[in-house]
Design a protein around this motif. Structure first.
Motif, PDB file in Angstrom:
ATOM      1  N   PHE A  88       0.838  -1.209   0.000  1.00  0.00           N
ATOM      2  CA  PHE A  88       0.000   0.000   0.000  1.00  0.00           C
ATOM      3  C   PHE A  88       0.873   1.259   0.000  1.00  0.00           C
ATOM      4  O   PHE A  88       1.721   1.420   0.881  1.00  0.00           O
ATOM      5  N   THR A 151      -2.554   0.012  -4.426  1.00  0.00           N
ATOM      6  CA  THR A 151      -2.628  -1.286  -3.772  1.00  0.00           C
ATOM      7  C   THR A 151      -2.003  -2.292  -4.718  1.00  0.00           C
ATOM      8  O   THR A 151      -2.521  -2.493  -5.814  1.00  0.00           O
ATOM      9  N   ASN A 152      -0.882  -2.855  -4.325  1.00  0.00           N
ATOM     10  CA  ASN A 152      -0.131  -3.759  -5.201  1.00  0.00           C
ATOM     11  C   ASN A 152       0.036  -3.154  -6.593  1.00  0.00           C
ATOM     12  O   ASN A 152      -0.169  -3.816  -7.604  1.00  0.00           O
TER      13      ASN A 152
HETATM   14  C1  LIG Z   1      -0.874  -7.901  -2.746  1.00  0.00           C
HETATM   15  O1  LIG Z   1      -0.062  -8.891  -3.261  1.00  0.00           O
HETATM   16  C2  LIG Z   1       0.352  -9.880  -2.293  1.00  0.00           C
HETATM   17  C3  LIG Z   1       1.342 -10.813  -2.985  1.00  0.00           C
HETATM   18  O2  LIG Z   1       0.797 -11.300  -4.153  1.00  0.00           O
HETATM   19  C4  LIG Z   1      -0.849 -10.596  -1.746  1.00  0.00           C
HETATM   20  O3  LIG Z   1      -0.484 -11.544  -0.784  1.00  0.00           O
HETATM   21  C5  LIG Z   1      -1.782  -9.566  -1.123  1.00  0.00           C
HETATM   22  O4  LIG Z   1      -2.973 -10.176  -0.670  1.00  0.00           O
HETATM   23  C6  LIG Z   1      -2.113  -8.459  -2.112  1.00  0.00           C
HETATM   24  N1  LIG Z   1      -2.865  -7.441  -1.429  1.00  0.00           N
HETATM   25  C7  LIG Z   1      -4.108  -7.020  -1.768  1.00  0.00           C
HETATM   26  C8  LIG Z   1      -4.739  -6.017  -0.904  1.00  0.00           C
HETATM   27  O5  LIG Z   1      -4.678  -7.454  -2.732  1.00  0.00           O
END
Ligand SMILES: *[C@@H]1O[C@H](CO)[C@@H](O)[C@H](O)[C@H]1NC(C)=O
Ligand SMILES: *[C@@H]1O[C@H](CO)[C@@H](O)[C@H](O)[C@H]1NC(C)=O
Length: 527
Positions: A88, A151-152
């Motif tokens: 984030f 977010t990612n």
């Molecule tokens: C972001 O990416 C990570 C690794 O792939 C994952 O574990 C995580 O749940 C993701 N976060 C969201 C908020 O989607």
């Protein structure tokens, strides 16, 4: 030591640079050569002033400088990496010269500090879009300041408020931390020290359909921090007057009203509506930070008090009492009348932009009507005004200049207040010229009307008139282009004939002759 004269001539820059220094501590290291001399000089002045005024830095200053370090400064090299490597990232695109950026920056830094304290996984970063325009356009940042939550690596636009607290609340909701759980009195104490506005939910247990509605509302609402507890003791610390009923939901605010209890069934929509109707303080002071929120309010009526801050002080407490009686029906807003940016645009709607005295007015959101309190703005008069507003008995207000002396005038001057009497209720034919001070060809038309008025002088059933549409309004006068020439036949005032202002004098005279004559005939026929 800088001379007095130099201090004076650079004072604007100092003010600006103090802000810059506060916001970007490494500025002197990273500015271009041409600027650095000037900056060095300003820093020297700043240091000196600082030594005089801040021999011991206040705790607030310490907090801010600590927060500054928490916000990562982005550039062409690190931006993509930081966005990619952190789950984030809350990013602020800014330019140092934009006042709104400067206003938001300390709030953003403070938010970074709060989030760190909360152990939040959100990284905070800022990008100087003036220095890194290519990066700014890559991130699709067009205005300043712009906040984006990644977010990612995928961004969403910011839709929250503009205080540090607003930013924290919004960001935590978006990353899936919509509710803070308070398990002990100590936690509640710490929470109450930080937050003055929040939504409290008291539940037997954190499950079941009612609780789920509460959480759904917490996610859907962008503005309030929701807290939950199952301890009556904890809840009591936050709302002293709380009744031991569960579930309970209350909105806490930092003002005399203190808290509002939700009394409807626990449904997400009802909770959201309750918050929408009760989110503002009894009297909201309009500011750059909240003006968007105030103007977007769904409350139908808005009551504005425009006054100097000295004059509003004694009025504030009684005004809050009045506001209580109209809660969720009328939004009470105070505007500092000396603040041109905030007050002028609204006062212009009333034609009162030059007013120095207290003005009390109301607007109706839905049909954009306006109302003006034309007597002394005492609390009881304001209360009566509000009652009339709700009942729909107030006369709609229209801009009007003072009623002029039209004695011996060849062309009558009509104003908002005399439009009914002189145009609509008069039994005579009226040729009305509608003009504004800024319109290009208005003067030509005015001269034509002047000539026509002289030409037809003595014709008892024909009147020439003009109205300045920039300073006068009437619901029956709907004109979009200026100048306009409207012929109101004595027999039918509801359907004025619009004449082309490109007509020659001769054509206009012919039209008048024909219509005024025709009417005389019609009148005779009736006899
Ligand atoms: C972001 O990416 C990570 C690794 O792939 C994952 O574990 C995580 O749940 C993701 N976060 C969201 C908020 O989607
Ligand atoms: C209007 O005309 C009358 C008669 O000529 C004159 O006595 C009066 O002073 C004039 N009034 C104004 C306001 O000029």
């Amino acid at each position: 030591m800088p001379s007095r004269r130099r201090l004076k001539t650079t004072s604007n820059l100092i003010c600006f640079s103090l802000l810059l220094l506060l916001l970007t501590p490494h500025l002197s290291l990273s500015t271009s050569d041409e600027e650095s001399d000037e900056i060095d000089e300003l820093i020297a002045i700043d240091d000196e002033e600082e030594a005089q005024s801040r021999s011991s830095p206040s705790s607030e200053a310490r907090v801010l400088s600590k927060a500054q370090r928490i916000v990562v400064e982005l550039n062409n090299d690190n931006t993509k990496k930081i966005i990619r490597q952190n789950e984030f990232v809350l990013l602020m695109g800014y330019t140092p010269w934009c006042p709104r950026s400067a206003e938001l920056m300390p709030q953003f830094a403070q938010a970074a500090n709060l989030l760190t304290e909360l152990g939040s996984p959100i990284s905070m970063a800022k990008l100087d879009c003036e220095r890194y325009p290519r990066m700014a356009s890559l991130l699709d940042i067009k205005g300043y300041p712009t906040l984006l939550l990644f977010t990612n690596g995928t961004s969403q636009p910011y839709t929250g408020g503009f205080t540090a607290e607003d930013i924290v609340i919004w960001a935590r909701k978006k990353i899936g931390e919509p509710v803070v759980r308070l398990s002990s009195v100590a936690e509640a104490d710490a929470f109450a020290n930080k937050y003055s506005v929040f939504v409290l939910g008291l539940f037997d247990e954190f499950k079941g359909p009612l609780y789920e509605e509460f959480v759904r509302a917490a996610i859907a609402n962008d503005e309030f921090q929701f807290v939950e507890t199952n301890s009556h003791e904890v809840a009591k610390l936050l709302i002293r007057e709380i009744k031991p009923t569960k579930p309970f939901l209350g909105l806490v605010k930092s003002e005399p009203e203190r808290y509002t209890m939700f009394e409807e069934p626990f449904e997400m929509d009802k909770i959201l509506q309750f918050l929408e109707e009760n989110k503002f303080p009894l009297v909201t002071t309009l500011s750059e930070l909240n003006s968007l929120k105030v103007h977007a309010s769904q409350i139908k009526f808005q009551l504005y008090v425009f006054a100097e801050s000295d004059k509003v002080k004694p009025l504030l407490a009684p005004l809050q009492e009045v506001a209580k009686k109209f809660k969720s029906k009328i939004l009470f807003i105070y505007v500092d009348i000396t603040d041109d940016n905030l007050a002028k645009p609204l006062l212009t709607l009333l034609g009162l932009e030059e007013s120095k005295d207290t003005v009390v007015a109301a607007f109706d959101n839905k049909i954009s009507s306006k109302y003006l309190l034309e007597s002394e703005p005492t609390p009881s008069k304001i209360e009566a005004f509000c009652s009339g507003l709700l009942r729909g008995t107030l006369p709609t207000y229209f801009k009007s200049q003072a009623v002029p002396d039209n004695e011996n005038a060849t062309v009558l001057t009509v104003v908002g207040k005399t439009f009914d009497e002189l145009v609509l209720r008069s039994s005579r034919n009226i040729l009305l010229e509608v003009h504004t001070p800024w319109c290009m060809s208005c003067e030509t038309t005015s001269k034509q009307v002047e000539k026509l008025a002289k030409h037809f002088k003595g014709l008892g059933n024909l009147v020439f008139a003009r109205i300045d549409a920039s300073a006068n309004e009437h619901p029956k006068l709907q004109v979009d282009d200026y100048p306009a020439l409207l012929f109101y036949s004595g027999a039918d005032k509801s359907n004025p004939i619009k004449l082309s202002t490109k007509s020659s004098l001769k054509e206009l005279a012919a039209f008048i002759k024909k219509n005024v004559k025709a009417e005389e005939h019609a009148a005779k026929d009736e006899l």
